[in-house]
Scaffold this motif. Sequence first.
Motif, PDB file in Angstrom:
ATOM      1  N   GLU B  70       0.834  -1.208   0.000  1.00  0.00           N
ATOM      2  CA  GLU B  70       0.000   0.000   0.000  1.00  0.00           C
ATOM      3  C   GLU B  70       0.869   1.259   0.000  1.00  0.00           C
ATOM      4  OE1 GLU B  70      -2.492  -1.129   3.260  1.00  0.00           O
ATOM      5  OE2 GLU B  70      -4.066  -1.876   1.916  1.00  0.00           O
ATOM      6  N   ALA B  71       1.958   1.212   0.788  1.00  0.00           N
ATOM      7  CA  ALA B  71       2.877   2.363   0.819  1.00  0.00           C
ATOM      8  C   ALA B  71       3.563   2.531  -0.538  1.00  0.00           C
ATOM      9  CB  ALA B  71       3.914   2.180   1.927  1.00  0.00           C
ATOM     10  N   ALA B  75       3.470   5.648  -3.147  1.00  0.00           N
ATOM     11  CA  ALA B  75       4.705   6.300  -3.589  1.00  0.00           C
ATOM     12  C   ALA B  75       4.843   6.291  -5.113  1.00  0.00           C
ATOM     13  CB  ALA B  75       5.915   5.594  -2.956  1.00  0.00           C
ATOM     14  N   GLY B  76       3.863   5.699  -5.805  1.00  0.00           N
ATOM     15  CA  GLY B  76       3.894   5.697  -7.264  1.00  0.00           C
ATOM     16  C   GLY B  76       4.574   4.490  -7.885  1.00  0.00           C
ATOM     17  N   GLU B 128      13.447   3.999 -12.062  1.00  0.00           N
ATOM     18  CA  GLU B 128      12.455   4.922 -11.495  1.00  0.00           C
ATOM     19  C   GLU B 128      11.620   4.228 -10.422  1.00  0.00           C
ATOM     20  OE1 GLU B 128      11.876   7.571 -15.611  1.00  0.00           O
ATOM     21  OE2 GLU B 128      10.400   6.036 -15.065  1.00  0.00           O
ATOM     22  N   ALA B 129      11.187   3.002 -10.714  1.00  0.00           N
ATOM     23  CA  ALA B 129      10.295   2.305  -9.768  1.00  0.00           C
ATOM     24  C   ALA B 129      11.011   2.030  -8.449  1.00  0.00           C
ATOM     25  CB  ALA B 129       9.788   0.998 -10.391  1.00  0.00           C
ATOM     26  N   ILE B 130      12.278   1.603  -8.522  1.00  0.00           N
ATOM     27  CA  ILE B 130      12.954   1.269  -7.266  1.00  0.00           C
ATOM     28  C   ILE B 130      13.316   2.547  -6.498  1.00  0.00           C
ATOM     29  CG2 ILE B 130      15.374   1.086  -8.058  1.00  0.00           C
ATOM     30  CD1 ILE B 130      13.529  -1.377  -5.728  1.00  0.00           C
ATOM     31  N   SER B 135      11.792   5.746  -1.644  1.00  0.00           N
ATOM     32  CA  SER B 135      11.287   7.013  -1.098  1.00  0.00           C
ATOM     33  C   SER B 135      10.264   6.785   0.017  1.00  0.00           C
ATOM     34  CB  SER B 135      10.643   7.847  -2.214  1.00  0.00           C
ATOM     35  OG  SER B 135       9.360   7.330  -2.549  1.00  0.00           O
ATOM     36  N   ILE B 136       9.856   5.520   0.219  1.00  0.00           N
ATOM     37  CA  ILE B 136       8.869   5.236   1.282  1.00  0.00           C
ATOM     38  C   ILE B 136       9.508   5.551   2.632  1.00  0.00           C
ATOM     39  CG2 ILE B 136       7.539   3.412   2.430  1.00  0.00           C
ATOM     40  CD1 ILE B 136       7.523   1.927  -0.299  1.00  0.00           C
TER      41      ILE B 136
END
Lengths: 124, 318
Positions: B70-71, B75-76, B128-130, B135-136
């Motif tokens: 969920e986090a 965070a995208g 980008e995804a990692i 960033s969480i």
Amino acid sequence: MSGRPHGVPTAAELVEAVREWIERDVVTGAPVSPFHARVAANVLAIVERELELGAEHDRRHGERLDQLGVADDHELAAGIRAGRFDDRIDEVRTLVRESVRDKLLVANPRYLDARAPDIGDLPR
Amino acid sequence: MLDTTPEANAISEALRTVFPRGVVEGLERLTGGASRSTWRCSVDRAPYVVQRQRGDTNERDMHVEASVLEAAAAAGVPVPRVVGCVTDADGTTSLVTRYVDGETIARRILRDDRYATARSALTRQLGEAIARVHSIDPVDVPGLEHADALGTTRDRLDELGQPHPTFELAFRWLDANRPPGSDRLAVVHGDYRLGNVIVDERGVAAVLDWELVHLGDPVEDLGWLCSPAWRFGSPLPVAGVGHRGELLDAYAAVSGVEVDPDVLLWWEVFAIVRWGVICIGQADAHRSGAARSHELAAIGRRVCETEHDLFLTLEGRW
């Protein structure tokens, strides 16, 4: 001294594992997964190469262990960790690399050719 | 055929809790590992995936993983949407997510024509995804533990009792070249690579397999993604699809963090050792009798591939 570079599972353990698979999954007549059949063929190919090359590899490994004054890879690994070889670490690396080459000649000889270092975009 | 095993019945029960009025159809087991099984079904004709932990393992409760998913979504990060997480009376948890369509088999992603466009975008998208995962804020996902990656791997090797001189040489280098501690303690995915990412024709559709998520140095995920074991025969270092520079640029564009290539190299070397120790562990599962399988036995003979990779990677550096 003689040594065995190839580690575990031993050749006998590999044959045993394939035999168990045949007894458990193949003799029933149920459809066999082509993937597991390919793995079995690969495992037998490893054993085939070890039967062919193993004696010579054991002899060479024994010479390497003698040169370093250890009984086996366990003692060599423990010695490296304890710093026992710090003053001859280049020699140790050269000999360990030879044993890795012998292991690959049995386990997966194509890996020796196919892999370029591919570290070109990292700084040295 | 209707699956009426106790496990399938328990999953049907969990689905009734999540969808009290839903019509569940086509419940089908996809995979069954040592610690959890994965199932597919449709509810009111929409596809879902259910992961269920085995009751008798000491695995972390999947509610932690659900909160990370969920986090990550917030965070995208592209992830399957969590629709429910249910714990039975016996303490076994089922995690229900939406099904995401696409391919996970790395060799198809790397070779099939239909993924040619995806491949050209994957390195950037993976970076980008990692970066978004990292960033969480760890405060938002309680229950994650911080482990010393190198210490844990060395302890695991010792526990397996199969010492390898090559790994000791690598530990020696890793100890001597350990990067200065990262000032960021991040949420680390822990198994970020092709195989654990759903890819469609446009690229990354979802990041999966969060069971190894933990707190640590974020570069660990980048090193694992660049490790030779996850190139599947391709000469390209990043997941078999791209170059490190493109990965690090994409990572920096999202996170603002410029990763030092020497730090990436350290984590790549660590990743090779970690994979080697995992291979030893797989063969040990066969040899100990925990899971007799010629497939696991064969993995024991792949350890020398990781030793070879260490010699190639560290040549001229030690």
